[in-house]
Design a protein around this motif. Structure first.
Motif, PDB file in Angstrom:
ATOM      1  N   ASP A   1       0.651  38.405  37.794  1.00 19.04           N
ATOM      2  CA  ASP A   1       0.587  39.332  37.266  1.00 19.04           C
ATOM      3  C   ASP A   1       0.616  40.385  38.877  1.00 19.04           C
ATOM      4  O   ASP A   1       1.578  39.869  39.911  1.00 19.04           O
TER       5      ASP A   1
ATOM      6  N   ILE B   1       0.381  35.368  34.042  1.00 11.71           N
ATOM      7  CA  ILE B   1      -0.052  35.762  32.863  1.00 11.71           C
ATOM      8  C   ILE B   1       0.658  35.697  31.701  1.00 11.71           C
ATOM      9  O   ILE B   1       0.577  36.087  30.341  1.00 11.71           O
ATOM     10  N   GLY B   2       1.392  35.203  31.910  1.00 13.59           N
ATOM     11  CA  GLY B   2       2.773  34.324  30.881  1.00 13.59           C
ATOM     12  C   GLY B   2       4.004  33.946  31.704  1.00 13.59           C
ATOM     13  O   GLY B   2       3.830  33.276  32.763  1.00 13.59           O
TER      14      GLY B   2
ATOM     15  N   SER C   1       7.370  40.647  35.307  1.00 11.15           N
ATOM     16  CA  SER C   1       6.317  41.060  36.820  1.00 11.15           C
ATOM     17  C   SER C   1       6.068  41.757  37.338  1.00 11.15           C
ATOM     18  O   SER C   1       5.237  42.758  37.470  1.00 11.15           O
TER      19      SER C   1
ATOM     20  N   SER D   1      -1.734  27.956  37.691  1.00 10.30           N
ATOM     21  CA  SER D   1      -2.789  28.488  37.686  1.00 10.30           C
ATOM     22  C   SER D   1      -4.216  28.174  38.679  1.00 10.30           C
ATOM     23  O   SER D   1      -3.875  26.815  40.097  1.00 10.30           O
TER      24      SER D   1
ATOM     25  N   ILE E   1      -0.491  34.627  39.917  1.00 22.78           N
ATOM     26  CA  ILE E   1      -1.315  34.870  38.778  1.00 22.78           C
ATOM     27  C   ILE E   1      -0.501  34.509  37.720  1.00 22.78           C
ATOM     28  O   ILE E   1       0.240  35.935  37.354  1.00 22.78           O
TER      29      ILE E   1
END
Length: 106
Positions: free
Chosen positions: A64, A70-71, A99, A5, A68
């Protein structure tokens, strides 16, 4: 997710405090920050009874096209029945595959 993050998200989490959930919960901001650096370097996070007594977990981010998250994908289980060294590579490999698939879909 926190390891991948933004600094603003980390600052918000640290400002809210780190409540102790078990005797092994990381509650010192400096220690957590160092742990997050290790997670970014290795691509896998571990929960060794930090969130629940007797529970282990290995997790890896689904990224991503950049860095970053995303999960994430994880495997967790009872400390008496699961060995992290047996599931870590599978979790990491699955996250890398997901990914790549997300990157192709974008």
């Amino acid at each position: 997710m926190l390891a991948f993050s933004s600094a603003d998200v980390l600052d918000t989490v640290l400002a809210a405090g780190l409540p102790r959930l078990t005797a092994r919960t990381l509650t010192m901001p400096g220690l957590l920050t160092r742990q997050l650096e290790t997670i970014r370097d290795h691509g896998v996070a571990y929960d060794r009874e930090e969130s629940g007594t007797g529970v282990l977990c290995a997790a890896a981010p689904i990224l991503d096209q950049g860095t970053i998250a995303i999960g994430a994908i994880s495997a967790s289980g009872w400390s008496t029945r699961m060995r992290l060294d047996h599931v870590t590579s599978a979790v990491h490999t699955a996250a890398l595959s997901l990914s790549r698939a997300v990157g192709r879909a974008a």
